[in-house]
Design an enzyme around this catalytic site. Structure first.
Site, PDB file in Angstrom:
ATOM      1  N   GLY A 174       7.330  -0.288  -0.802  1.00 15.00           N
ATOM      2  CA  GLY A 174       7.412   0.152   0.588  1.00 15.00           C
ATOM      3  C   GLY A 174       7.587   1.648   0.701  1.00 15.00           C
ATOM      4  O   GLY A 174       7.470   2.377  -0.284  1.00 15.00           O
ATOM      5  N   ASN A 212      11.148   4.182  -4.220  1.00 13.71           N
ATOM      6  CA  ASN A 212       9.930   3.404  -4.183  1.00 13.71           C
ATOM      7  C   ASN A 212       9.601   2.865  -5.581  1.00 13.71           C
ATOM      8  O   ASN A 212       9.856   3.540  -6.569  1.00 13.71           O
ATOM      9  CB  ASN A 212       8.874   4.400  -3.677  1.00 13.71           C
ATOM     10  CG  ASN A 212       7.495   3.924  -3.806  1.00 13.71           C
ATOM     11  OD1 ASN A 212       6.939   3.916  -4.892  1.00 13.71           O
ATOM     12  ND2 ASN A 212       6.928   3.536  -2.702  1.00 13.71           N
ATOM     13  N   ASP A 213       9.024   1.666  -5.663  1.00 12.47           N
ATOM     14  CA  ASP A 213       8.806   1.082  -6.997  1.00 12.47           C
ATOM     15  C   ASP A 213       7.817   1.884  -7.852  1.00 12.47           C
ATOM     16  O   ASP A 213       7.961   1.945  -9.065  1.00 12.47           O
ATOM     17  CB  ASP A 213       8.424  -0.406  -6.904  1.00 12.47           C
ATOM     18  CG  ASP A 213       7.209  -0.660  -6.037  1.00 12.47           C
ATOM     19  OD1 ASP A 213       6.654   0.305  -5.486  1.00 12.47           O
ATOM     20  OD2 ASP A 213       6.822  -1.842  -5.910  1.00 12.47           O
ATOM     21  N   GLY A 241       0.757  -3.551  -3.034  1.00 13.84           N
ATOM     22  CA  GLY A 241      -0.125  -2.527  -2.477  1.00 13.84           C
ATOM     23  C   GLY A 241      -0.517  -1.573  -3.589  1.00 13.84           C
ATOM     24  O   GLY A 241      -0.349  -1.870  -4.758  1.00 13.84           O
ATOM     25  N   GLU A 262       1.657   8.276  -1.013  1.00 15.47           N
ATOM     26  CA  GLU A 262       1.118   7.012  -0.515  1.00 15.47           C
ATOM     27  C   GLU A 262      -0.387   6.946  -0.768  1.00 15.47           C
ATOM     28  O   GLU A 262      -1.189   6.989   0.167  1.00 15.47           O
ATOM     29  CB  GLU A 262       1.463   6.846   0.968  1.00 15.47           C
ATOM     30  CG  GLU A 262       2.928   6.560   1.217  1.00 15.47           C
ATOM     31  CD  GLU A 262       3.381   5.223   0.623  1.00 15.47           C
ATOM     32  OE1 GLU A 262       2.540   4.314   0.466  1.00 15.47           O
ATOM     33  OE2 GLU A 262       4.571   5.109   0.292  1.00 15.47           O
ATOM     34  N   CYS A 275      -6.058  -1.890   7.661  1.00 18.84           N
ATOM     35  CA  CYS A 275      -4.973  -1.915   6.674  1.00 18.84           C
ATOM     36  C   CYS A 275      -3.725  -2.470   7.346  1.00 18.84           C
ATOM     37  O   CYS A 275      -3.571  -2.380   8.559  1.00 18.84           O
ATOM     38  CB  CYS A 275      -4.738  -0.490   6.185  1.00 18.84           C
ATOM     39  SG  CYS A 275      -3.385  -0.317   5.026  1.00 18.84           S
ATOM     40  N   CYS A 282      -8.026   2.589   4.750  1.00 22.03           N
ATOM     41  CA  CYS A 282      -7.119   2.933   3.651  1.00 22.03           C
ATOM     42  C   CYS A 282      -7.595   2.285   2.345  1.00 22.03           C
ATOM     43  O   CYS A 282      -8.141   1.173   2.368  1.00 22.03           O
ATOM     44  CB  CYS A 282      -5.714   2.417   3.918  1.00 22.03           C
ATOM     45  SG  CYS A 282      -4.951   3.069   5.392  1.00 22.03           S
ATOM     46  N   GLU A 284      -5.875   0.805   0.198  1.00 23.64           N
ATOM     47  CA  GLU A 284      -5.220  -0.495   0.073  1.00 23.64           C
ATOM     48  C   GLU A 284      -5.980  -1.622   0.760  1.00 23.64           C
ATOM     49  O   GLU A 284      -5.961  -2.764   0.321  1.00 23.64           O
ATOM     50  CB  GLU A 284      -3.821  -0.397   0.683  1.00 23.64           C
ATOM     51  CG  GLU A 284      -2.759  -0.870  -0.242  1.00 23.64           C
ATOM     52  CD  GLU A 284      -1.382  -0.745   0.378  1.00 23.64           C
ATOM     53  OE1 GLU A 284      -0.686   0.194  -0.017  1.00 23.64           O
ATOM     54  OE2 GLU A 284      -1.020  -1.559   1.217  1.00 23.64           O
TER      55      GLU A 284
HETATM   56 ZN    ZN Z   1      -2.903   1.948   5.388  1.00 19.27          ZN
END
Ligand code: ZN
Length: 423
Positions: A174, A212-213, A241, A262, A275, A282, A284
């Site tokens: 996230g 963040n991971d 993601g 990001e 997205c 995006c 993702e």
């Molecule tokens: Zn997005």
């Protein structure tokens, strides 16, 4: 020539104010010598005083003084160094970190399984645990409870008391504001702007750092993996993601708002696919789980049912692609091409010496097949420049938790080694 928008008085004010970057009074990028010496010993495992002095370009006398203090403080110890074959006399003495000087915890929270490790002050794991959970977006209270349960299990395994732990590092997917300890948004949590570091800290009775991971995974590469010797490298993760971590000059880059990079929401197609962030086009929206599941539902008539989670659909899609189903293959190939565009953008922007691809989905080898890597090369500006290596990380899932633990270990190390020596 005057720049647009700048009047004469503005220009002269600039002239009077001097030039060159205005740095803070205390440059936080240069740690105190005491901390540099400690970190030099920890990164080498074992090293003699004289080699520490050479490595840091400081006088042996100042190393000796500070090392005595670090030994008296219980952070370093003397060990017998391996003797050169054939040499006589007393064995040489080296320095090493006292592993029992402190213990920290790292926890990676995820949609399906939480993982955790306890590491000692030398960075070695002493206990680990996993907690499986239903794949549901959850309330933060439940997540805090699960993390605490994981901690309790690890302490039991290690036969340790909670009071032996100095701090906890937490990684989760996230948008995370590391400095403020906030989850701005997470795919595994309900709600926005959640003060997770404070909530975890109150529940566990310990200081908590959160990130963040993708950043904690990058820290793991920086502390334990391929990135230890590299000043500049990028880690691209594909889990729920698409995440990214970037190391510049041996440090994790955090950005002005400490929410990091990001990559998943950089645009690869104007007005493209929708997205889950609400915007269109995006990266993702083309390569993440939900994008693949969306395509699979249409092309293969695989539908998400009560029992059929996204994971089940993905596995089925992968099996069908392996078995030669052309529609399934096309879905992965298309996702691979978009991933290639994303990776080429990273290389064009940052010129890293290495790009590490990591994450559970990397076992879908269509996403990093030779034609994907070829596409990366074709989309990267390559006039006279050497392209970076692209590596696949095959570490186990505990690597994320180890990275999270280094968040805590860094904070504790800073606090315990930054005090000036009283002479
Ligand atoms: Zn997005």
């Amino acid at each position: 020539m005057m720049q647009a928008g700048m009047d004469e008085s503005g220009a002269s004010a600039l002239l009077q104010a001097g030039c060159g970057p205005i740095l803070p009074a205390h440059d936080s990028t240069v740690p105190p010598l005491r901390q540099q010496i400690f970190e030099c010993v920890r990164s080498h495992g074992q090293i003699s005083r004289i080699d520490v002095a050479k490595h840091l370009s400081v006088s042996p006398a100042s190393v000796t003084t500070i090392v005595s203090d670090l030994i008296a403080g219980g952070l370093l110890k003397e060990v017998e160094a391996p003797r050169d074959p054939g040499s006589r006399g007393r064995p040489p003495v080296a320095l090493a970190v006292r592993p029992e000087a402190g213990y920290v915890v790292g926890i990676k929270l995820s949609d399906l399984v939480h993982t955790g490790v306890i590491i000692d002050f030398a960075g070695r794991p002493v206990a680990e645990a996993r907690l499986h959970r239903p794949s549901l977006r959850t309330e933060v209270d439940l997540l805090v409870e699960e993390a605490d349960e994981l901690l309790t299990r690890m302490l039991a395994e290690a036969g340790m008391d909670r009071s032996a732990i100095s701090a906890v590092g937490l990684g989760l997917p996230g948008i995370v504001d590391h400095f403020r300890g906030l989850i701005l948004w997470s795919p595994i949590l309900r709600g926005l702007e959640i003060p997770i570091a404070r909530m975890m800290s109150e529940r566990m009775g310990l200081p908590v750092q959160v990130d963040n991971d993708a950043n904690v995974l990058t820290l793991a590469e920086l502390w334990y993996g391929a990135g230890r010797r590299l000043p500049d490298f990028a880690v691209v993760t594909q889990e729920y993601g698409v995440g990214m971590g970037l190391v510049m000059n041996h440090r994790l880059y955090r950005g002005a708002n400490s929410v990091g990079m990001e990559l998943g929401h950089t645009k690869v197609q104007l007005d493209g696919a929708l997205c889950r962030c609400g915007q269109r086009g995006c990266l993702e929206a083309y390569v993440s789980d939900y994008a693949l599941v969306r395509e699979a539902s249409v092309a293969l008539d695989l539908h998400r049912t009560e029992s059929g989670s996204a994971q089940v659909i993905l596995e089925s899609l992968y099996d069908q692609a392996k078995a030669g189903n052309e529609a399934a293959r096309t879905i992965f190939r298309r996702a691979g091409r978009f991933l290639a565009a994303g990776l080429a953008n990273v290389i064009n922007l940052f010129d890293p010496s290495l790009v590490i691809l990591s994450g559970a989905r990397m076992r879908y080898d269509y996403l990093y097949a030779e034609d994907v890597l070829k596409e990366v090369r074709e989309l990267t500006l390559n006039k006279g420049r050497k392209l970076p290596r692209v590596e696949i990380n095959a570490w186990g899932d505990l690597v994320w938790a180890r990275g999270a633990a280094t968040l805590a270990l860094s904070a504790v190390t800073d606090a315990r080694t930054s005090a000036e020596v009283v002479e």
